[in-house]
Write an enzyme that holds these catalytic residues in place. Structure first.
Site, PDB file in Angstrom:
ATOM      1  N   LYS A  10      82.937  24.000 -35.728  1.00 52.70           N
ATOM      2  CA  LYS A  10      83.205  23.582 -34.455  1.00 52.70           C
ATOM      3  C   LYS A  10      83.411  21.846 -33.618  1.00 52.70           C
ATOM      4  O   LYS A  10      82.772  21.101 -34.514  1.00 52.70           O
ATOM      5  CB  LYS A  10      82.887  24.338 -33.173  1.00 52.70           C
ATOM      6  CG  LYS A  10      83.274  26.093 -33.261  1.00 52.70           C
ATOM      7  CD  LYS A  10      82.242  26.766 -32.188  1.00 52.70           C
ATOM      8  CE  LYS A  10      83.249  28.191 -32.630  1.00 52.70           C
ATOM      9  NZ  LYS A  10      82.713  29.186 -31.145  1.00 52.70           N
ATOM     10  N   TYR A  50      92.364  32.512 -29.831  1.00 53.70           N
ATOM     11  CA  TYR A  50      91.265  33.700 -29.251  1.00 53.70           C
ATOM     12  C   TYR A  50      91.900  34.375 -27.959  1.00 53.70           C
ATOM     13  O   TYR A  50      91.278  34.785 -27.242  1.00 53.70           O
ATOM     14  CB  TYR A  50      90.150  32.355 -28.797  1.00 53.70           C
ATOM     15  CG  TYR A  50      89.687  31.720 -29.494  1.00 53.70           C
ATOM     16  CD1 TYR A  50      88.083  31.812 -29.919  1.00 53.70           C
ATOM     17  CD2 TYR A  50      89.292  30.008 -29.705  1.00 53.70           C
ATOM     18  CE1 TYR A  50      87.346  31.578 -30.663  1.00 53.70           C
ATOM     19  CE2 TYR A  50      88.244  29.365 -30.250  1.00 53.70           C
ATOM     20  CZ  TYR A  50      87.317  30.166 -30.815  1.00 53.70           C
ATOM     21  OH  TYR A  50      87.009  29.885 -31.728  1.00 53.70           O
ATOM     22  N   PHE A  58      85.170  32.420 -19.946  1.00 52.61           N
ATOM     23  CA  PHE A  58      84.703  31.644 -20.528  1.00 52.61           C
ATOM     24  C   PHE A  58      86.259  31.171 -21.296  1.00 52.61           C
ATOM     25  O   PHE A  58      85.307  30.286 -22.036  1.00 52.61           O
ATOM     26  CB  PHE A  58      83.247  31.745 -21.227  1.00 52.61           C
ATOM     27  CG  PHE A  58      83.643  32.646 -22.692  1.00 52.61           C
ATOM     28  CD1 PHE A  58      83.962  32.657 -23.743  1.00 52.61           C
ATOM     29  CD2 PHE A  58      82.809  34.260 -22.176  1.00 52.61           C
ATOM     30  CE1 PHE A  58      84.174  33.264 -24.573  1.00 52.61           C
ATOM     31  CE2 PHE A  58      82.535  35.294 -22.814  1.00 52.61           C
ATOM     32  CZ  PHE A  58      82.987  34.547 -24.654  1.00 52.61           C
ATOM     33  N   ARG A  86      77.751  35.437 -40.978  1.00 53.90           N
ATOM     34  CA  ARG A  86      77.240  36.168 -39.532  1.00 53.90           C
ATOM     35  C   ARG A  86      75.339  35.847 -38.949  1.00 53.90           C
ATOM     36  O   ARG A  86      75.046  35.740 -38.409  1.00 53.90           O
ATOM     37  CB  ARG A  86      77.223  37.145 -38.407  1.00 53.90           C
ATOM     38  CG  ARG A  86      78.556  37.336 -38.282  1.00 53.90           C
ATOM     39  CD  ARG A  86      79.684  38.067 -37.185  1.00 53.90           C
ATOM     40  NE  ARG A  86      79.091  37.702 -35.819  1.00 53.90           N
ATOM     41  CZ  ARG A  86      79.533  36.575 -34.600  1.00 53.90           C
ATOM     42  NH1 ARG A  86      81.263  36.652 -34.895  1.00 53.90           N
ATOM     43  NH2 ARG A  86      78.137  36.365 -33.855  1.00 53.90           N
ATOM     44  N   THR A  92      75.308  33.891 -30.805  1.00 52.57           N
ATOM     45  CA  THR A  92      76.354  33.147 -30.290  1.00 52.57           C
ATOM     46  C   THR A  92      75.217  32.024 -29.443  1.00 52.57           C
ATOM     47  O   THR A  92      75.912  30.723 -29.485  1.00 52.57           O
ATOM     48  CB  THR A  92      76.927  34.092 -29.440  1.00 52.57           C
ATOM     49  OG1 THR A  92      77.393  34.858 -29.949  1.00 52.57           O
ATOM     50  CG2 THR A  92      77.950  33.009 -28.552  1.00 52.57           C
ATOM     51  N   ASN A 113      78.417  25.290 -29.935  1.00 49.15           N
ATOM     52  CA  ASN A 113      77.417  26.229 -30.666  1.00 49.15           C
ATOM     53  C   ASN A 113      78.138  26.332 -32.361  1.00 49.15           C
ATOM     54  O   ASN A 113      77.293  26.934 -33.323  1.00 49.15           O
ATOM     55  CB  ASN A 113      77.108  28.037 -29.966  1.00 49.15           C
ATOM     56  CG  ASN A 113      79.004  28.479 -30.431  1.00 49.15           C
ATOM     57  OD1 ASN A 113      79.728  27.943 -30.537  1.00 49.15           O
ATOM     58  ND2 ASN A 113      78.092  30.051 -30.186  1.00 49.15           N
ATOM     59  N   HIS A 116      82.101  28.644 -35.547  1.00 44.19           N
ATOM     60  CA  HIS A 116      82.627  29.630 -35.641  1.00 44.19           C
ATOM     61  C   HIS A 116      82.165  30.368 -37.417  1.00 44.19           C
ATOM     62  O   HIS A 116      82.116  30.145 -38.250  1.00 44.19           O
ATOM     63  CB  HIS A 116      84.299  30.060 -35.245  1.00 44.19           C
ATOM     64  CG  HIS A 116      85.093  31.255 -35.516  1.00 44.19           C
ATOM     65  ND1 HIS A 116      85.433  32.093 -34.138  1.00 44.19           N
ATOM     66  CD2 HIS A 116      85.743  32.260 -36.285  1.00 44.19           C
ATOM     67  CE1 HIS A 116      86.061  32.992 -34.463  1.00 44.19           C
ATOM     68  NE2 HIS A 116      86.009  33.124 -35.625  1.00 44.19           N
ATOM     69  N   GLU A 127      92.706  35.772 -38.751  1.00 47.85           N
ATOM     70  CA  GLU A 127      92.049  34.349 -38.765  1.00 47.85           C
ATOM     71  C   GLU A 127      92.923  33.322 -39.845  1.00 47.85           C
ATOM     72  O   GLU A 127      93.031  32.450 -39.573  1.00 47.85           O
ATOM     73  CB  GLU A 127      90.409  34.784 -38.837  1.00 47.85           C
ATOM     74  CG  GLU A 127      90.308  35.698 -37.122  1.00 47.85           C
ATOM     75  CD  GLU A 127      88.743  35.095 -36.650  1.00 47.85           C
ATOM     76  OE1 GLU A 127      88.495  35.557 -35.878  1.00 47.85           O
ATOM     77  OE2 GLU A 127      87.234  34.822 -37.788  1.00 47.85           O
TER      78      GLU A 127
END
Ligand code: ADP
Ligand code: MG
Length: 143
Positions: A10, A50, A58, A86, A92, A113, A116, A127
């Site tokens: 990100k 998203y 958010f 993950r 998160t 963070n 993704h 995605e």
């Protein structure tokens, strides 16, 4: 049987110069890179990616964040890719993430963070297709 997942480095992690460290952790964990690019998302693109979070409080902050600079989507392949990736990135919120995870090491906070990760096989395919054409995915390279 190899599964796929989508990683994104990100904008905060790109800005903080963690691209190399993060890719190194991903490949050392046994993932093969199927496709990768650097892209500065438009607002429309980020909103579409998203869309599932549209109703979340958010959402607008997330769109601003994801369009604040370039990011690096990476299509990954590995057995059990979604779950294993993950696990590698951690929770998160980096304060909740396990030691040694990418978010624990490189995230700034719960919003910024660093990375993704897809949350299901179905979303992973959606995605990946969002960022990469069939031609860009190296389908038989690692066989
Ligand atoms: P994850 O990325 O771990 O799958 P979510 O899908 O729930 O987490 O949220 C998507 C992204 O939205 C997060 O990675 C983070 O950048 C941002 N986000 C999530 N929760 C919050 C929050 N409470 N406040 C600000 N940003 C958030
Ligand atoms: Mg998610």
């Amino acid at each position: 049987m190899a599964n796929k997942t989508l990683a994104i480095i990100k904008p905060d992690a790109v800005k903080d110069n963690y691209i190399g460290e993060i890719i190194s952790m991903i490949t050392k964990a046994g993932f093969n890179i199927k496709a990768m690019k650097m892209i500065h998302l438009t607002k429309a693109q980020a909103q579409k990616f998203y869309e599932v979070h549209k109703e979340r409080p958010f959402y607008n902050d997330l769109i601003d964040y994801m369009t604040s600079g370039p990011c690096i989507p990476i299509a990954l392949e590995k057995e059990n890719a979604v779950e294993d990736y993950r696990k590698l990135i951690g929770a998160t919120d980096p304060t909740q993430a396990e030691e040694g995870t990418i978010r624990k090491l490189y995230a700034r906070n719960k919003q910024f963070n660093a990375v993704h990760g897809s949350d299901s096989d179905e979303n992973a395919l959606r995605e990946i297709a969002f960022f990469f054409s069939e031609k860009e995915l190296l389908e038989n390279y690692y066989d």
